[in-house]
Design an enzyme around this catalytic site. Structure first.
Site, mmCIF file in Angstrom:
data_model
loop_
_atom_site.group_PDB
_atom_site.id
_atom_site.type_symbol
_atom_site.label_atom_id
_atom_site.label_comp_id
_atom_site.label_asym_id
_atom_site.label_seq_id
_atom_site.Cartn_x
_atom_site.Cartn_y
_atom_site.Cartn_z
ATOM 1 N N CYS A 288 37.679 34.756 73.728
ATOM 2 C CA CYS A 288 36.814 34.188 74.771
ATOM 3 C C CYS A 288 35.348 34.155 74.326
ATOM 4 C CB CYS A 288 37.025 34.925 76.087
ATOM 5 S SG CYS A 288 36.647 33.853 77.485
ATOM 6 N N HIS B 80 42.588 34.622 76.860
ATOM 7 C CA HIS B 80 42.743 36.072 76.694
ATOM 8 C C HIS B 80 44.179 36.388 76.296
ATOM 9 C CE1 HIS B 80 38.829 37.501 78.081
ATOM 10 N NE2 HIS B 80 38.834 36.430 78.853
ATOM 11 N N GLU C 34 45.396 38.817 74.885
ATOM 12 C CA GLU C 34 45.776 40.227 75.088
ATOM 13 C C GLU C 34 46.500 40.417 76.413
ATOM 14 O OE1 GLU C 34 42.793 38.971 75.371
ATOM 15 O OE2 GLU C 34 41.523 39.993 76.827
HETATM 16 N N1 GLN Z 1 30.724 34.653 79.169
HETATM 17 C C1 GLN Z 1 31.604 33.648 78.708
HETATM 18 C C2 GLN Z 1 31.915 32.626 79.789
HETATM 19 O O1 GLN Z 1 31.755 32.875 80.937
HETATM 20 C C3 GLN Z 1 32.879 34.248 78.152
HETATM 21 C C4 GLN Z 1 33.710 34.968 79.163
HETATM 22 C C5 GLN Z 1 34.722 35.902 78.575
HETATM 23 O O2 GLN Z 1 34.584 36.367 77.458
HETATM 24 N N2 GLN Z 1 35.734 36.260 79.356
HETATM 25 O O3 GLN Z 1 32.332 31.526 79.502
#
Ligand code: GLN
Length: 551
Positions: free
Chosen positions: A395, A526, A528
């Site tokens: 992410c 994600h 994970e």
């Molecule tokens: N801060 C980033 C976004 O909002 C990544 C979010 C994250 O890593 N879950 O897009």
């Protein structure tokens, strides 16, 4: 069949493994051929867990449909090896909001709205809805907090009322703690006795006591608890400290908890079917794998930013990532150790990167939000890209990999994400079009791009090889995305967008060519959250394989 209910309640103190006990009991009953459903009732007033800093309440876990919940839901999915629906999660905030919204819409027909019966009944309706929608035989409800907390009293009331109406269909399990104070050197049952007495004050009595302790309970201790807490001795389950949480189901079965629970609910001890036999044997195989001594151990650096409240929060903030690495290591039959690095320490002294990567063989940058620590993360990504050290970005870890490449390879010095720098000259990562209004109106809770989305993989890419399919579904939680304007320039320099949303508009995965780097892969999702003991996730497998190969 009407669902049976088991309420799992914590006694004495928190943090002794009520969630793991719930998950383990769930797995055991599932392996006995029953359709099991796990529900969490969290006492806090946040409507969901999404607005909390991970250092406050641990990692935020995202359900298939997009609800942001606490890490217990992740454990439930990992232990049961099944997706859990978002109707299985509730907070006091969610419950009260429903009641108040209903009152504002004249839904109570002019009545005085009160905690009892209205809040309690809303909770009961939610428990029943979770059971019905999942068509479950057994619904296990874990009540957050411990006996005597002011905050979870309404959930206790709901359990009491359900037991009153259907005494034979509702069980109460208390997960308690028996300390062995060093100076006394003897396991003490008094705190558990007091907790049970306090539980009696709610009109509830335990059918089972799961007794957490340093070492296994002896017969004498079991008798003591049985007599003083008025619970049959066979229903006192010994739950000593063990090496891994994944041992717990196997350990519980030593006391035959599954059979005992089924008997107490007047359910048959069915002959397990092929599916449940397979699940149990795969589980035991996984547990055997994690305990088999490894001839080779590798180190992975996890460079993150949620380290602010000391060592104790580390594992909580990045729980699913840690577990996913464990599963991949078990599958590859190697040892993996994690070296936690606070990105702020790299900002103070970037030279430590060299030391870190003489010890570590790979890097993971997990999800995150906001400015702090980002420069340190960018420096780390640059280091592993240039030194060909395996990298998995998750992410924020993908967004920052794109920024690093734009800054250092495309030479766009002011490339950034608008999350950090609103007026950056090169908005390589920008707010998603449909998110702009949320920022203006501050409608931040539950409004990110959340839940499961499909992603199409580029034929012949690393991720395509790993997943072995052309389309995958992954969980998401973000507001920003790669700015497509820069995609052609990034591609010209060797950056590959190997995963895209089905309409091709959102860049979901990136990688460097196999010739340029042994493993440089990142995803907007994600992974994970979908990694499980008996299904190690392909991207984590890919990282571990690359590490093993590179050594
Ligand atoms: N801060 C980033 C976004 O909002 C990544 C979010 C994250 O890593 N879950 O897009």
């Amino acid at each position: 069949m009407k669902s049976k209910y088991i309420f799992v309640i914590g006694g004495v103190m928190s943090g002794v493994g009520k969630g793991i006990a719930t998950s383990s009991l769930g797995l055991i009953l599932k392996t006995k051929g029953y359709k099991v459903n796990l529900v969490k009732a969290d006492p806090y007033l946040n409507v969901d867990a999404g607005t909390m800093n991970p250092t406050e309440h641990g990692e935020v876990f995202v359900m298939r449909e997009g609800l942001e919940t606490d890490q217990d839901m992740g454990n439930y999915e990992r232990f049961l090896h099944q997706d859990i629906s978002q109707v299985n999660y509730m907070t006091s905030g969610m419950v009260y909001k429903t009641v108040i919204d209903r009152e504002r819409a004249l839904g109570y027909g002019g009545k005085c709205v009160e905690a009892i019966p209205h809040v309690r009944d809303e909770i009961i309706d939610r428990f029943k809805k979770a059971a019905k929608e999942n068509n479950s035989d057994i619904t296990i409800v874990e009540i957050g907090g411990t006996i005597g907390d002011f905050q979870n009293a309404m959930f206790m009331e709901a359990a009491k009322t359900m037991k009153l109406h259907d005494p034979n269909d509702v069980l109460v399990v208390v997960v308690s703690y028996l300390p062995t104070p060093g100076a006394i050197g003897e396991m003490k049952s008094k705190p558990t006795q007091s907790a049970i007495r306090e539980l009696n004050g709610y009109g509830l009595h335990p059918d089972f006591i799961i007794a957490r302790s340093e070492v296994a309970l002896d017969k004498k201790r079991k008798e003591k608890i049985s007599v003083s807490c008025n619970v049959p001795i066979e229903n006192v389950i010994s739950a000593p400290d063990i090496k891994s949480i994944y041992d717990v189901p196997v350990n519980f079965e030593k006391d035959k908890i599954g059979e005992r629970v089924l008997k107490s609910l007047s359910l048959k001890n069915k002959k397990p079917n092929a599916e449940s036999i397979k699940l149990w044997s795969e589980w035991k195989n996984f547990v055997k794998n994690i305990h088999t001594p490894k001839t080779k151990t590798f180190r992975v650096a996890m460079i993150g930013k949620y380290f602010d409240t000391g060592d104790f929060t580390l594992t909580d903030s990045y729980l699913s990532v840690m577990e996913a690495l464990k599963f991949a290591a078990a599958k590859a039959k190697v040892g993996i150790e994690i070296e936690w690095v606070d990105s702020k320490t790299i900002e103070k002294n970037p030279n430590i990167l060299k030391d870190i990567f003489t010890r570590c063989h790979g890097l993971i940058v997990p999800g995150g939000f906001g400015t702090t620590g980002v420069d340190g993360i960018l420096k780390s990504i640059e280091y592993v890209r240039k030194n060909k050290i395996p990298y998995l970005g998750i992410c924020y870890g993908m967004q920052l990999a794109v920024i690093e490449f734009a800054q250092n390879v495309l030479g766009l010095k002011d490339a950034n994400t608008t999350e950090i720098k609103k007026n950056a000259e090169h908005k390589i990562i920008d707010i998603m079009e449909n998110q702009k209004e949320n920022l203006v109106k501050l409608t931040m809770g539950g409004s990110m791009r959340l839940g499961s989305f499909k992603c199409k993989l580029l034929k012949g890419s690393i991720v395509n090889d790993l997943y072995k399919v052309d389309e995958v579904i992954e969980r998401h939680r973000h507001r920003y995305e790669v700015n497509n304007f820069y995609v052609p320039d990034l591609e010209k320099k060797g950056f590959k967008f190997s995963g895209k949303s089905v309409d091709g508009k959102l860049m979901e995965m990136i990688e460097l060519g196999k010739k340029d780097h042994p493993f440089f892969v990142a995803t907007q999702s994600h992974p994970e959250m979908l990694s499980r003991p008996i299904y190690s996730h392909p991207l984590f497998d890919g990282l571990v394989k690359a590490i093993v190969k590179g050594k």
